[in-house]
Design a protein around this motif. Structure first.
Motif, PDB file in Angstrom:
ATOM      1  N   VAL A 172      40.181 131.280  -4.016  1.00 39.53           N
ATOM      2  CA  VAL A 172      39.230 132.354  -4.275  1.00 39.53           C
ATOM      3  C   VAL A 172      40.015 133.663  -4.360  1.00 39.53           C
ATOM      4  N   LEU A 173      39.973 134.291  -5.536  1.00 34.54           N
ATOM      5  CA  LEU A 173      40.728 135.523  -5.769  1.00 34.54           C
ATOM      6  C   LEU A 173      39.797 136.603  -6.299  1.00 34.54           C
TER       7      LEU A 173
ATOM      8  N   PHE B 143      36.427 137.968 -10.301  1.00 34.22           N
ATOM      9  CA  PHE B 143      36.558 136.864  -9.357  1.00 34.22           C
ATOM     10  C   PHE B 143      37.087 135.648 -10.107  1.00 34.22           C
ATOM     11  N   VAL B 144      38.018 134.949  -9.471  1.00 31.34           N
ATOM     12  CA  VAL B 144      38.550 133.709 -10.022  1.00 31.34           C
ATOM     13  C   VAL B 144      38.453 132.664  -8.922  1.00 31.34           C
ATOM     14  N   ILE B 145      37.752 131.587  -9.200  1.00 35.88           N
ATOM     15  CA  ILE B 145      37.585 130.501  -8.240  1.00 35.88           C
ATOM     16  C   ILE B 145      38.010 129.212  -8.928  1.00 35.88           C
ATOM     17  N   SER B 146      38.826 128.438  -8.254  1.00 29.01           N
ATOM     18  CA  SER B 146      39.214 127.140  -8.803  1.00 29.01           C
ATOM     19  C   SER B 146      39.247 126.112  -7.677  1.00 29.01           C
ATOM     20  N   GLU B 147      39.023 124.856  -8.058  1.00 30.61           N
ATOM     21  CA  GLU B 147      39.035 123.753  -7.097  1.00 30.61           C
ATOM     22  C   GLU B 147      40.163 122.803  -7.469  1.00 30.61           C
TER      23      GLU B 147
ATOM     24  N   TYR C 151      35.925 132.061 -13.893  1.00 27.85           N
ATOM     25  CA  TYR C 151      36.205 133.472 -13.648  1.00 27.85           C
ATOM     26  C   TYR C 151      35.074 134.302 -14.225  1.00 27.85           C
ATOM     27  N   SER C 152      34.843 135.452 -13.609  1.00 29.36           N
ATOM     28  CA  SER C 152      33.748 136.307 -14.033  1.00 29.36           C
ATOM     29  C   SER C 152      33.979 137.717 -13.508  1.00 29.36           C
TER      30      SER C 152
ATOM     31  N   ASN D 297      42.059 139.650  -0.897  1.00 28.79           N
ATOM     32  CA  ASN D 297      41.330 138.566  -0.234  1.00 28.79           C
ATOM     33  C   ASN D 297      41.637 137.203  -0.823  1.00 28.79           C
ATOM     34  N   ARG D 298      42.905 136.966  -0.976  1.00 31.41           N
ATOM     35  CA  ARG D 298      43.315 135.674  -1.502  1.00 31.41           C
ATOM     36  C   ARG D 298      43.115 134.637  -0.410  1.00 31.41           C
ATOM     37  N   LYS D 299      42.345 133.642  -0.707  1.00 33.56           N
ATOM     38  CA  LYS D 299      42.020 132.644   0.308  1.00 33.56           C
ATOM     39  C   LYS D 299      42.193 131.252  -0.278  1.00 33.56           C
TER      40      LYS D 299
END
Length: 112
Positions: free
Chosen positions: A10-11, A55-59, A45-46, A94-96
Motif C-alpha cells: 500500500v503506497l 494510491f497504489v495497492i497491489s497483492e 492505482y487511483s 506510509n509505505r506498508k
C-alpha cells in the motif's frame, strides 16, 4: 490446515500538479510491468478526489515476490526518476507491507 496469507503493498504519493500527466504514464507502465512479475495477483492505482494524492495497492503471493518487484531494475529506475515529481516534504509516504488473508480464510493468531 490454514490458508497461506498473501501480501499487500500500500503506497501513497503526493505529486506536483504540473507533473501528474508524466507520473500517470509511469504508473501505467509500472502496472503493465508488474502484471508480468512472478507472484503478482492484482494491482490498482487511483487518485484521490479529496486531496489529489495517488494510491497504489497491489497483492502478491509472497513477501519475497513483493520485494523482488520492489527491486526490479525498471521499477527502481522509474521510482528514482519520479522523486523530483513529489511535493516537497510530502513524497511517497506510509509505505506498508501487510500480510493479508482472503475473507473466510482461517487466520493466524497475531498474539500467540
Amino acid at each position: 490446515m490454514s490458508a497461506r496469507p498473501t501480501w499487500l503493498s500500500v503506497l501513497q504519493f503526493f505529486v506536483k500538479e504540473s507533473e501528474t500527466d508524466v507520473f500517470e504514464n509511469d504508473l501505467e507502465e509500472m502496472h503493465q510491468l508488474a502484471r508480468k512479475q512472478p507472484g503478482y495477483i492484482w494491482g490498482h492505482y487511483s487518485r484521490s478526489l479529496v486531496d489529489g494524492r495517488y494510491f497504489v495497492i497491489s497483492e502478491w503471493e509472497s513477501y519475497v515476490d513483493m520485494k523482488k518487484w520492489e527491486h526490479q531494475p525498471r521499477h527502481e529506475e522509474i521510482g528514482e526518476t519520479n522523486e523530483s515529481r513529489y511535493v516537497a516534504r510530502r513524497d511517497m509516504q506510509n509505505r506498508k507491507f501487510i500480510p493479508w488473508y482472503k475473507p473466510g480464510a482461517e487466520r493466524k493468531s497475531w498474539t500467540g
